[in-house]
Scaffold this active site. Structure first.
Site, PDB file in Angstrom:
ATOM      1  N   SER A  42       0.802  -1.224   0.000  1.00  0.00           N
ATOM      2  CA  SER A  42       0.000   0.000   0.000  1.00  0.00           C
ATOM      3  C   SER A  42       0.835   1.273   0.000  1.00  0.00           C
ATOM      4  O   SER A  42       0.329   2.334  -0.340  1.00  0.00           O
ATOM      5  CB  SER A  42      -0.958   0.017   1.196  1.00  0.00           C
ATOM      6  OG  SER A  42      -0.239   0.184   2.397  1.00  0.00           O
ATOM      7  N   LYS A  88       0.713   4.489   6.801  1.00  0.00           N
ATOM      8  CA  LYS A  88       0.176   5.332   5.723  1.00  0.00           C
ATOM      9  C   LYS A  88       0.799   6.720   5.841  1.00  0.00           C
ATOM     10  O   LYS A  88       1.468   7.053   6.805  1.00  0.00           O
ATOM     11  CB  LYS A  88      -1.355   5.474   5.823  1.00  0.00           C
ATOM     12  CG  LYS A  88      -2.134   4.194   5.833  1.00  0.00           C
ATOM     13  CD  LYS A  88      -2.137   3.481   4.517  1.00  0.00           C
ATOM     14  CE  LYS A  88      -2.982   2.204   4.617  1.00  0.00           C
ATOM     15  NZ  LYS A  88      -2.498   1.142   3.801  1.00  0.00           N
TER      16      LYS A  88
END
Length: 178
Positions: A42, A88
């Protein structure tokens, strides 16, 4: 007889050192730093699969989290209850208006310039006002990331720390790009 005493003394001192090292290690890992393994793609291209990172758990408590920081956090239990940490990039801060449209991320109606993203997002989101004590986080691999565009804002209390640098693999050792 002296030999038996010196052996006992050596074993006792060794045990003291091991206990001290364990307590020091536990104290540092619980309050100052952590090591994490990145299990997903990701955050490509910034962070590769199986990279190992050092996470600073202390400085974000003393300074503010900034847009662009790569953070490690506990995901919302409604998304993942495994107990694993996620990683993230912070895109939106408390009070910001976030919108994703036409392949661009807009913060307060201004398009972000993002050199780190793998590809432009192929979805729309928002507009959303980020509440106090919350962040909007996205993976750099925008179209292959389970992130705020999917599950909403991240409560500040879930943040564990900032990803500082990669220590493995050695050929990629160094600070993470912002």
């Amino acid at each position: 007889m002296a030999s038996a005493r010196s052996t006992k003394k050596f074993l006792f001192e060794t045990l003291e050192i091991l206990i001290f090292a364990f307590i020091l290690s536990w104290g540092l890992r619980s309050t100052v730093v952590a090591a994490v393994n990145v299990p997903s793609g990701s955050m490509l291209p910034t962070i590769q699969l199986q990279d190992r990172l050092v996470v600073d758990k202390l400085s974000f408590k003393l300074t503010e989290i900034n847009r662009g920081d790569v953070i490690v956090f506990r995901p919302l239990t409604s998304v993942d209850s495994s107990g694993d940490f996620w990683i993230k990039r912070v895109i939106g801060l408390p009070g910001d208006k976030v919108e994703i449209k036409d392949g661009e991320v807009f913060i307060n109606d201004h398009a972000l310039t993002e050199s780190y993203e793998m590809e432009k997002p192929n979805y729309t989101y928002g507009p959303l006002m980020i509440p106090k004590d919350s962040y909007f986080v996205l993976g750099d691999n925008r179209n292959n990331s389970l992130d705020s565009h999917y599950w909403g804002v991240l409560p500040a209390e879930n943040v564990v720390g900032r990803a500082l640098f990669r220590y493995w693999p050695l050929d990629h050792f160094g600070l993470l790009a912002k």
